[in-house]
Scaffold this active site. Structure first.
Site, PDB file in Angstrom:
ATOM      1  N   GLY A  46       2.309  50.439  61.534  1.00  0.00           N
ATOM      2  CA  GLY A  46       3.077  51.508  60.912  1.00  0.00           C
ATOM      3  C   GLY A  46       2.932  52.787  61.702  1.00  0.00           C
ATOM      4  N   GLN A  51       2.742  61.764  63.337  1.00  0.00           N
ATOM      5  CA  GLN A  51       1.766  61.274  64.319  1.00  0.00           C
ATOM      6  C   GLN A  51       2.228  61.466  65.759  1.00  0.00           C
ATOM      7  OE1 GLN A  51       1.246  57.388  61.980  1.00  0.00           O
ATOM      8  NE2 GLN A  51      -0.792  57.668  62.848  1.00  0.00           N
ATOM      9  N   CYS A  94      -6.142  53.556  61.609  1.00  0.00           N
ATOM     10  CA  CYS A  94      -5.078  54.545  61.779  1.00  0.00           C
ATOM     11  C   CYS A  94      -5.004  54.918  63.247  1.00  0.00           C
ATOM     12  CB  CYS A  94      -5.384  55.791  60.936  1.00  0.00           C
ATOM     13  SG  CYS A  94      -4.104  57.055  61.069  1.00  0.00           S
ATOM     14  N   LEU A  95      -3.793  54.947  63.775  1.00  0.00           N
ATOM     15  CA  LEU A  95      -3.618  55.276  65.197  1.00  0.00           C
ATOM     16  C   LEU A  95      -4.045  56.720  65.485  1.00  0.00           C
ATOM     17  CD1 LEU A  95      -0.207  53.460  65.791  1.00  0.00           C
ATOM     18  CD2 LEU A  95      -2.484  52.709  66.531  1.00  0.00           C
ATOM     19  N   HIS A 136      -0.204  54.482  52.929  1.00  0.00           N
ATOM     20  CA  HIS A 136      -0.912  55.138  54.046  1.00  0.00           C
ATOM     21  C   HIS A 136       0.076  56.043  54.814  1.00  0.00           C
ATOM     22  CE1 HIS A 136      -3.648  54.722  57.791  1.00  0.00           C
ATOM     23  NE2 HIS A 136      -2.542  55.208  58.285  1.00  0.00           N
ATOM     24  N   GLU A 137       1.294  55.546  55.036  1.00  0.00           N
ATOM     25  CA  GLU A 137       2.300  56.321  55.789  1.00  0.00           C
ATOM     26  C   GLU A 137       2.805  57.528  54.979  1.00  0.00           C
ATOM     27  OE1 GLU A 137       2.194  55.624  58.707  1.00  0.00           O
ATOM     28  OE2 GLU A 137       1.588  53.528  58.696  1.00  0.00           O
ATOM     29  N   HIS A 140       0.476  60.305  55.275  1.00  0.00           N
ATOM     30  CA  HIS A 140       0.666  61.077  56.521  1.00  0.00           C
ATOM     31  C   HIS A 140       1.722  62.168  56.333  1.00  0.00           C
ATOM     32  CE1 HIS A 140      -1.802  59.279  59.637  1.00  0.00           C
ATOM     33  NE2 HIS A 140      -1.361  58.059  59.406  1.00  0.00           N
TER      34      HIS A 140
HETATM   35  O1  GNR Z   1      -1.881  50.015  62.603  1.00  0.00           O
HETATM   36  C1  GNR Z   1      -2.265  50.339  61.475  1.00  0.00           C
HETATM   37  N1  GNR Z   1      -2.951  49.444  60.721  1.00  0.00           N
HETATM   38  C2  GNR Z   1      -3.247  49.635  59.381  1.00  0.00           C
HETATM   39  C3  GNR Z   1      -4.154  48.763  58.781  1.00  0.00           C
HETATM   40  C4  GNR Z   1      -4.471  48.895  57.442  1.00  0.00           C
HETATM   41  C5  GNR Z   1      -3.870  49.885  56.699  1.00  0.00           C
HETATM   42  C6  GNR Z   1      -2.979  50.767  57.276  1.00  0.00           C
HETATM   43  C7  GNR Z   1      -2.661  50.643  58.604  1.00  0.00           C
HETATM   44  S1  GNR Z   1      -1.513  51.722  59.324  1.00  0.00           S
HETATM   45  C8  GNR Z   1      -2.042  51.717  60.978  1.00  0.00           C
HETATM   46  C9  GNR Z   1      -1.075  52.498  61.858  1.00  0.00           C
HETATM   47  C10 GNR Z   1      -1.066  53.942  61.441  1.00  0.00           C
HETATM   48  O2  GNR Z   1      -1.905  54.740  61.741  1.00  0.00           O
HETATM   49  N2  GNR Z   1      -0.081  54.324  60.664  1.00  0.00           N
HETATM   50  O3  GNR Z   1      -0.023  55.591  60.235  1.00  0.00           O
HETATM   51 NI    NI Z   2      -2.134  56.208  60.122  1.00  0.00          NI
END
Ligand code: GNR
Ligand code: NI
Length: 176
Positions: A46, A51, A94-95, A136-137, A140
């Protein structure tokens, strides 16, 4: 299409609340394509526009397994309209928090209202990893990171590690 640089914590850019998209036009579509390319290259499942430093409420996701065909998902102005009482725990990454992982509890199911790639209003009924990822997104887009759910101690430890990694990275660039 282009791969963009992913912003990592600590950076105040990640804490700015993203703005609603007025119209899904060519500029937004090209942003979504860049985001997808950046996400696949990372690799991640995601990515929110913030980001890559764009404060618009745009998210891309692809949860297809490595050996399955790609399944890109695009969300403009995603909004939680319902969430289950029942919670589930996933180990999140999270990236923007490279190499950091933590178990986070979130509603197990949620319903999301959003605009798709064509600007059409849709509802996604999500559960499992899809539900976790879209929540999660959306976090952000509101300037929230998963470390915000951890204890002060765990959160500050992770930020300390990320600061150190950034500093070391800067030094490498100065040497060469
Ligand atoms: O790549 C991602 N893996 C992930 C694993 C578990 C819960 C959420 C994520 S999102 C993350 C990519 C990211 O930072 N998205 O904002
Ligand atoms: Ni993230």
């Amino acid at each position: 299409m282009a791969i963009r640089k992913i912003i990592t914590e600590p950076d105040p850019i990640l804490r700015i609340k993203s703005e609603l998209v007025k119209k899904v036009d060519g500029e937004i579509k090209s942003l979504m394509k860049d985001m997808l390319e950046t996400m696949y290259a990372a690799p991640g499942i995601g990515l929110a526009a913030v980001q890559i430093g764009v404060h618009k409420r745009v998210v891309v996701m692809d949860l297809a397994k490595d050996d399955s065909p790609k399944n890109p998902m695009y969300f403009v102005n995603p909004e939680v309209i319902w969430k289950s009482e029942k919670k589930s725990i996933y180990e999140e990454g999270c990236l923007s928090l490279p190499k950091q992982f933590a178990e986070i509890e979130r509603p197990e199911e949620c319903h999301i209202k959003y605009l798709d790639f064509e600007g059409k209003e849709r509802i996604l009924k999500a559960e499992g990893l899809v539900a976790t990822c879209i929540q999660h997104e959306i976090d952000h887009l509101n300037g929230v990171l998963f470390i915000d759910y951890l204890s002060k101690l765990k959160k500050s430890f992770i930020i300390k590690k990320l600061k150190k990694a950034k500093k070391e990275n800067e030094e490498v660039h100065t040497i060469f």
